[in-house]
Design an enzyme around this catalytic site. Sequence first.
Site, mmCIF file in Angstrom:
data_model
loop_
_atom_site.group_PDB
_atom_site.id
_atom_site.type_symbol
_atom_site.label_atom_id
_atom_site.label_comp_id
_atom_site.label_asym_id
_atom_site.label_seq_id
_atom_site.Cartn_x
_atom_site.Cartn_y
_atom_site.Cartn_z
ATOM 1 N N GLU A 125 0.829 -1.209 0.000
ATOM 2 C CA GLU A 125 0.000 0.000 0.000
ATOM 3 C C GLU A 125 0.861 1.257 0.000
ATOM 4 O OE1 GLU A 125 -3.095 -0.150 2.957
ATOM 5 O OE2 GLU A 125 -3.908 -2.020 2.174
ATOM 6 N N GLU A 133 -5.050 -8.837 -0.215
ATOM 7 C CA GLU A 133 -5.816 -8.481 0.989
ATOM 8 C C GLU A 133 -7.279 -8.376 0.588
ATOM 9 O OE1 GLU A 133 -4.533 -5.337 3.588
ATOM 10 O OE2 GLU A 133 -2.392 -5.751 3.231
#
Length: 523
Positions: free
Chosen positions: A198, A327
């Site tokens: 991220e 995820e």
Amino acid sequence: MRHLMTVGLCALATAFAAAAPANAADRAIRLTVDAGKPGATIDRHLFGQFAEQLGHGIYGGIWVGKDSAIPNTRGIRNDVVAALKAIKVPNVRWPGGCYADSYHWRDGIGPERTTRVNTAWGNVVDSNAFGTDEFMDFAQQVGAEAYISLNVGSGSVAEAQDWMEYMTADQPTTLAKLRAANGHPAPYRVAMMGIGNESWDCGGLMTPDEYTAELRRYARFVGSYNAKEPSLKIAVGPGTDDTAWTEAVMKTWKERHGWSFDIQGLSLHSYTIYDGWPPHMPSTNFDESAYAHVIKETLKMGPLIDKQSAVMDKYDPQKKIALVVDEWGAWLAPTPGTNPAFLMQQNSQRDAILAALNINIFARHADRVRMANIAQMINVLQAMILTDGPKMVLTPTYDVFKMYVPFQDATFIPVSYDAGSYVHGDTTLPRLDAIAARGKDGKLWLSLTNLDPNHPLDVDAAALGFKATSANGQTLSAPKVDSVNTFDHPRTVSPKPISGTLKNGAIVLTLPPASVTVVSLQP
């Protein structure tokens, strides 16, 4: 030879119907499985797991220490390992997550560990008792591949190089000798290597151009030190439906990849979060409206994958780069009374439905989506397992993963059907979600999910070109859609055997409300 199977699905009339129900055949949802048109392989890595240094995911969940009274092997819980081996976990992603970009691997090796504050999750002290060698031991005990997330945010290329050399070098380098001194002379296998996490947010707040500059450096200089076992390199991808990040990474790959720079995967993060941030939908004691809204939200995974895949197809029509959904899962309100930074939530029959729907979406996109990691494995978010001291309980999501084991490395088989509708208030959902596959065992497997929490589905499966005489498998249902497993009542939600019988030339099954059913057709 082309095999066709036509399946009729009919809904039972409700007790409040004003008129007599129509003939069952007229109400049938006809489902056709075309076994003569096999599709892509449903990669076993779609069933990957995620273990972050977060809350009780590692400490108490995996690691109890060698001196613990809880049965363990070199500090790793035996009960957890046995449960994970039973679902054939293909890979585990570690150490994060947001934690990865503040993790320095040397803190967690050798007899003297460096204690740190976990600034990513709750500012609690991390002893680093569970480090690289412990993780690799855990993965080997489970039989899973290692998916290592590199520290790009606060680390360096040199640090990442050293870590990979420590883990994978098969020659007597200084770091390989250090690994041997720490108890493992043989090199570890690092099957996958994530280049950051991220990076658009907790991993460094980078712009797409800033990240692609880092990506080129890390992908060029960091990799396996064992030529016989190279590591797949997975770039950070998007976390929303915005395509700018995917465009930047894929354009960089298209223009620059070659002998000195290449990647094999692009990540995608997408959680089921309804009605805004922070997540506040309860994981227990929710009503039918909350059920319907959360399920509708999770079905957005399909259009999201379509949108990002379209960008990838523009630069990579041969689909060399995998879309890695590393995820995903339900992100709900923390369990009352727990540390909110530990992201602990209960796991209900709704979560089982949610898991099945996402796996089915990944399977339909198996030509591009070749790896996925549910968040997370133990005690965090949509977990497989919950622990409390010596106690352990398996969740409904765990049972879905176990029922789907035959789909690992199976061949996708297309199905077509009119799903019907389940309607609650302003929410309309398909009543049925189904996939089919030819397993490595040669059997034809069906997964049938009844989204309707109120009514069963009668299944009338007539096989054309395939002489099915019965169907056997399991169905996962619950007393209520918000039913959960607890330490006192560990199997409130658990799979039950289900069999289809031959009647008038067709296989007949009944799917309970809000259920996940997996069966194989028997000739």
